[in-house]
Write an enzyme that holds these catalytic residues in place. Structure first.
Site, PDB file in Angstrom:
ATOM      1  N   LYS A 147      33.786   2.043-104.079  1.00  0.00           N
ATOM      2  CA  LYS A 147      32.462   2.818-103.566  1.00  0.00           C
ATOM      3  C   LYS A 147      31.470   1.468-102.754  1.00  0.00           C
ATOM      4  CE  LYS A 147      31.394   6.314-103.538  1.00  0.00           C
ATOM      5  NZ  LYS A 147      31.854   7.589-102.596  1.00  0.00           N
ATOM      6  N   GLU A 197      25.925   3.042-108.690  1.00  0.00           N
ATOM      7  CA  GLU A 197      26.757   1.761-109.220  1.00  0.00           C
ATOM      8  C   GLU A 197      27.169   0.617-108.616  1.00  0.00           C
ATOM      9  OE1 GLU A 197      29.832   3.508-111.619  1.00  0.00           O
ATOM     10  OE2 GLU A 197      29.081   5.070-112.524  1.00  0.00           O
ATOM     11  N   ASN A 237      24.654  12.468-111.942  1.00  0.00           N
ATOM     12  CA  ASN A 237      24.397  13.763-111.678  1.00  0.00           C
ATOM     13  C   ASN A 237      24.929  14.892-112.773  1.00  0.00           C
ATOM     14  OD1 ASN A 237      24.783  14.836-108.173  1.00  0.00           O
ATOM     15  ND2 ASN A 237      24.446  12.763-109.112  1.00  0.00           N
ATOM     16  N   THR A 242      42.960  17.390-105.703  1.00  0.00           N
ATOM     17  CA  THR A 242      43.359  16.635-106.846  1.00  0.00           C
ATOM     18  C   THR A 242      43.004  17.182-108.222  1.00  0.00           C
ATOM     19  OG1 THR A 242      41.357  15.156-107.215  1.00  0.00           O
ATOM     20  CG2 THR A 242      42.811  14.494-105.627  1.00  0.00           C
TER      21      THR A 242
HETATM   22  P1  NAD Z   1      34.612  14.896-108.142  1.00  0.00           P
HETATM   23  O1  NAD Z   1      35.643  13.919-108.491  1.00  0.00           O
HETATM   24  O2  NAD Z   1      34.147  15.869-108.931  1.00  0.00           O
HETATM   25  O3  NAD Z   1      35.192  15.408-106.610  1.00  0.00           O
HETATM   26  C1  NAD Z   1      35.851  14.780-106.144  1.00  0.00           C
HETATM   27  C2  NAD Z   1      36.557  15.677-104.916  1.00  0.00           C
HETATM   28  O4  NAD Z   1      37.210  14.887-103.849  1.00  0.00           O
HETATM   29  C3  NAD Z   1      37.488  16.651-105.392  1.00  0.00           C
HETATM   30  O5  NAD Z   1      37.562  17.809-104.890  1.00  0.00           O
HETATM   31  C4  NAD Z   1      39.016  16.060-104.849  1.00  0.00           C
HETATM   32  O6  NAD Z   1      40.186  17.029-104.717  1.00  0.00           O
HETATM   33  C5  NAD Z   1      38.633  15.224-103.587  1.00  0.00           C
HETATM   34  N1  NAD Z   1      39.372  14.307-103.263  1.00  0.00           N
HETATM   35  C6  NAD Z   1      39.734  13.360-103.834  1.00  0.00           C
HETATM   36  N2  NAD Z   1      40.620  12.365-103.268  1.00  0.00           N
HETATM   37  C7  NAD Z   1      40.681  12.971-102.044  1.00  0.00           C
HETATM   38  C8  NAD Z   1      41.492  12.842-100.684  1.00  0.00           C
HETATM   39  N3  NAD Z   1      42.370  11.620-100.634  1.00  0.00           N
HETATM   40  N4  NAD Z   1      41.223  13.617 -99.723  1.00  0.00           N
HETATM   41  C9  NAD Z   1      40.656  14.695 -99.705  1.00  0.00           C
HETATM   42  N5  NAD Z   1      39.856  15.057-100.855  1.00  0.00           N
HETATM   43  C10 NAD Z   1      40.066  14.273-101.985  1.00  0.00           C
HETATM   44  O7  NAD Z   1      33.347  13.973-107.669  1.00  0.00           O
HETATM   45  P2  NAD Z   1      31.856  14.142-107.617  1.00  0.00           P
HETATM   46  O8  NAD Z   1      31.538  13.865-108.980  1.00  0.00           O
HETATM   47  O9  NAD Z   1      31.911  15.382-107.103  1.00  0.00           O
HETATM   48  O10 NAD Z   1      31.418  13.036-106.552  1.00  0.00           O
HETATM   49  C11 NAD Z   1      31.426  13.144-105.128  1.00  0.00           C
HETATM   50  C12 NAD Z   1      30.669  12.063-104.717  1.00  0.00           C
HETATM   51  O11 NAD Z   1      29.473  11.722-105.129  1.00  0.00           O
HETATM   52  C13 NAD Z   1      31.738  10.754-104.688  1.00  0.00           C
HETATM   53  O12 NAD Z   1      31.774  10.042-103.490  1.00  0.00           O
HETATM   54  C14 NAD Z   1      31.049   9.979-105.769  1.00  0.00           C
HETATM   55  O13 NAD Z   1      31.368   8.737-105.570  1.00  0.00           O
HETATM   56  C15 NAD Z   1      29.586  10.567-105.467  1.00  0.00           C
HETATM   57  N6  NAD Z   1      28.670  10.225-106.640  1.00  0.00           N
HETATM   58  C16 NAD Z   1      29.009  11.045-107.689  1.00  0.00           C
HETATM   59  C17 NAD Z   1      28.014  11.034-108.763  1.00  0.00           C
HETATM   60  C18 NAD Z   1      28.086  11.598-110.029  1.00  0.00           C
HETATM   61  O14 NAD Z   1      27.191  11.310-110.872  1.00  0.00           O
HETATM   62  N7  NAD Z   1      29.101  12.549-110.281  1.00  0.00           N
HETATM   63  C19 NAD Z   1      26.778  10.168-108.462  1.00  0.00           C
HETATM   64  C20 NAD Z   1      26.490   9.530-107.243  1.00  0.00           C
HETATM   65  C21 NAD Z   1      27.528   9.580-106.292  1.00  0.00           C
HETATM   66  O1  DAU Z   2      25.680   6.674-111.721  1.00  0.00           O
HETATM   67  C1  DAU Z   2      26.502   7.484-110.751  1.00  0.00           C
HETATM   68  C2  DAU Z   2      27.863   7.574-111.272  1.00  0.00           C
HETATM   69  O2  DAU Z   2      27.731   8.415-112.495  1.00  0.00           O
HETATM   70  C3  DAU Z   2      28.894   8.256-110.538  1.00  0.00           C
HETATM   71  O3  DAU Z   2      28.919   7.196-109.324  1.00  0.00           O
HETATM   72  C4  DAU Z   2      30.100   8.267-111.070  1.00  0.00           C
HETATM   73  O4  DAU Z   2      30.962   9.018-110.226  1.00  0.00           O
HETATM   74  C5  DAU Z   2      30.066   9.362-112.249  1.00  0.00           C
HETATM   75  O5  DAU Z   2      31.030   9.610-112.760  1.00  0.00           O
HETATM   76  C6  DAU Z   2      29.021   8.807-112.987  1.00  0.00           C
HETATM   77  O6  DAU Z   2      29.542   7.532-113.616  1.00  0.00           O
HETATM   78  P1  DAU Z   2      29.449   6.965-115.326  1.00  0.00           P
HETATM   79  O7  DAU Z   2      30.466   6.227-115.718  1.00  0.00           O
HETATM   80  O8  DAU Z   2      28.100   6.783-115.650  1.00  0.00           O
HETATM   81  O9  DAU Z   2      29.697   8.477-115.862  1.00  0.00           O
HETATM   82  P2  DAU Z   2      30.321   9.190-117.149  1.00  0.00           P
HETATM   83  O10 DAU Z   2      30.067  10.627-117.210  1.00  0.00           O
HETATM   84  O11 DAU Z   2      31.801   8.711-117.093  1.00  0.00           O
HETATM   85  O12 DAU Z   2      29.652   8.523-118.448  1.00  0.00           O
HETATM   86  C7  DAU Z   2      28.249   8.597-118.647  1.00  0.00           C
HETATM   87  C8  DAU Z   2      27.951   7.491-119.673  1.00  0.00           C
HETATM   88  O13 DAU Z   2      28.384   8.070-121.001  1.00  0.00           O
HETATM   89  C9  DAU Z   2      28.351   6.068-119.694  1.00  0.00           C
HETATM   90  O14 DAU Z   2      27.498   5.429-120.418  1.00  0.00           O
HETATM   91  C10 DAU Z   2      29.802   6.270-120.602  1.00  0.00           C
HETATM   92  C11 DAU Z   2      29.188   7.443-121.719  1.00  0.00           C
HETATM   93  N1  DAU Z   2      30.475   8.181-122.235  1.00  0.00           N
HETATM   94  C12 DAU Z   2      31.272   8.756-121.361  1.00  0.00           C
HETATM   95  C13 DAU Z   2      32.215   9.624-121.745  1.00  0.00           C
HETATM   96  C14 DAU Z   2      33.152  10.063-121.051  1.00  0.00           C
HETATM   97  C15 DAU Z   2      30.572   8.397-123.509  1.00  0.00           C
HETATM   98  O15 DAU Z   2      29.608   7.749-124.225  1.00  0.00           O
HETATM   99  N2  DAU Z   2      31.474   9.232-124.312  1.00  0.00           N
HETATM  100  C16 DAU Z   2      32.446   9.687-123.218  1.00  0.00           C
HETATM  101  O16 DAU Z   2      33.348  10.577-123.708  1.00  0.00           O
END
Ligand code: NAD
Ligand code: DAU
Length: 339
Positions: free
Chosen positions: A159, A127, A185, A40
């Site tokens: 989720k 979350e 992360n 995606t």
């Molecule tokens: P991301 O959006 O960077 O990556 C998601 C990946 O999934 C992409 O490579 C996308 O192409 C693939 N994808 C989406 N839909 C798909 C489908 N239908 N089939 C196959 N592939 C598909 O996400 P991320 O930040 O790397 O998060 C990965 C996992 O970790 C997620 O499940 C998210 O909920 C969880 N998570 C993320 C965070 C965070 O801070 N980013 C924290 C805790 C948990």
């Molecule tokens: O807690 C884990 C989650 O953390 C994961 O499950 C999600 O996949 C990941 O996207 C993240 O969610 P958040 O909504 O916390 O992350 P985001 O980076 O979107 O935003 C972090 C904080 O910053 C949130 O309080 C919103 C704020 N924010 C975000 C953006 C994009 C801003 O103030 N300005 C911005 O431009």
């Protein structure tokens, strides 16, 4: 010899999945990985392009494709399931892909995993527990594996639903699954729609960083390498049916994080703008990872957030070609959808 030799990694071309794949390739030389990723807007095949072909195979496909998933599951010893729609803001604009991928996609995978009795690790988020209050008197409150499910956004609701599906499949069908719920992360390869990379790349592009609301919302930051090391430990030594929380005591409010970025990049710390708040914006996340640390051999190592942030800024500065082509589109989407 490693317990699982052929691991299917869904979403392995996204942020955390890429870091997981790269970690396993470096740390566990006898393991082969198959990445199933739809590519995606959030997935990028380039992330894996330099890895050895005989150890990493990228299959471009959808976790909702039951036939493809069935075929891959037959050839697999274990699954680590990262694939998801992951951005809260997008889920507020259009929840439908979140329903499809996070709920139905997980359903498709666990049905196939139970058919072939394959070990399954489900990657999830803190979350699912909703948020914690911001006031000082509540500061000792943190999420634990016993916290109540109380998601706020379409993203976190899907989720939460996927976690509950996995739990039910463990109980009703004996699925050999574990779940991890992790806080925010940061690190290399994170999509530039997310807070930290968005602000770094805004500054590099001459765009003012944007803070939602008053910037007091707190996130509990963990370096992605600590997260993927925790997932590996759970996959190898976790107890089936358990939920593990992974966090690094990294609580910071958004304003503080932004000011650190500005300072590290040599800009005045007030060179940003406040913008409209996110609908339903969670106030505070905080993980209590005590139980995970007591039961598994895992400790976060990146405890110096400022050093990790500096390393992350360096990565975006050194890899401009990786993100530059998407920047205008991402900012145009934000401008259109957050009016
Ligand atoms: P991301 O959006 O960077 O990556 C998601 C990946 O999934 C992409 O490579 C996308 O192409 C693939 N994808 C989406 N839909 C798909 C489908 N239908 N089939 C196959 N592939 C598909 O996400 P991320 O930040 O790397 O998060 C990965 C996992 O970790 C997620 O499940 C998210 O909920 C969880 N998570 C993320 C965070 C965070 O801070 N980013 C924290 C805790 C948990
Ligand atoms: O807690 C884990 C989650 O953390 C994961 O499950 C999600 O996949 C990941 O996207 C993240 O969610 P958040 O909504 O916390 O992350 P985001 O980076 O979107 O935003 C972090 C904080 O910053 C949130 O309080 C919103 C704020 N924010 C975000 C953006 C994009 C801003 O103030 N300005 C911005 O431009």
């Amino acid at each position: 010899m490693t317990k699982y030799q052929n691991i299917l990694v869904t979403g392995g071309a996204g942020f955390i999945g890429t870091n997981f794949v790269r970690y396993v390739i470096t740390e566990h030389p006898d393991v082969k990985l198959t990445v199933l990723d739809k590519l995606t807007y959030a997935g990028n095949a380039e992330n894996l392009a330099d890895l050895p072909d005989d150890r990493v195979t990228l299959i471009v496909g959808d976790i909702n494709d039951a036939q493809l998933v069935d075929k891959l599951m037959r050839e697999t010893d274990a699954v680590v399931h990262f694939a998801a729609e992951s951005h809260n803001d997008n889920s507020l604009t259009d929840p439908s892909p979140f329903m499809q991928t996070n709920l139905m996609g997980t359903f498709t995978l666990i049905e196939a995993a139970r058919r072939y009795d394959v070990r399954f690790h489900h990657v999830s988020t803190d979350e699912v527990y909703g948020d914690l209050p911001l006031d000082e008197t509540s500061r000792n409150e943190k999420f634990t594996p016993l916290s109540r499910y109380n998601p706020s956004s379409p993203y976190s609701a899907t989720k939460a639903g996927s976690d509950l599906l996995v739990r039910a499949w463990v109980r009703s069908f004996g699925l050999k699954a574990t779940i991890s719920n992790t806080s925010n992360n940061y690190g290399p390869y994170q999509h530039i729609e997310k807070f930290i990379p968005r602000q770094i790349t805004n500054i590099m592009s001459g765009i003012k960083p944007k803070i939602y609301g008053n910037g007091r919302n707190i996130r509990d930051w963990i370096h992605v390498t600590d997260h993927v090391a925790g997932i590996w430990e759970i996959l190898m030594h976790g107890t089936i049916g358990e939920t593990y929380l992974l966090g690094a005591n990294g609580e910071q409010d958004n304003l503080t994080v932004l000011k650190k970025i500005l300072q590290a990049m040599g800009k005045p710390v007030d060179d940003f703008e406040f913008v409209k708040d996110r609908a339903g914006h969670d106030l505070r996340y905080a993980i209590d990872a005590t139980r995970t640390q007591e039961t598994l051999n895992w400790q976060p190592k990146y405890l110096d957030f400022d050093a990790g942030l500096k390393q992350t800024i360096d990565w975006y500065q050194q890899n401009q070609a990786w993100w530059e082509k998407d920047k205008a589109k991402i900012e145009a989407n934000y401008a259109k959808n957050r009016q």
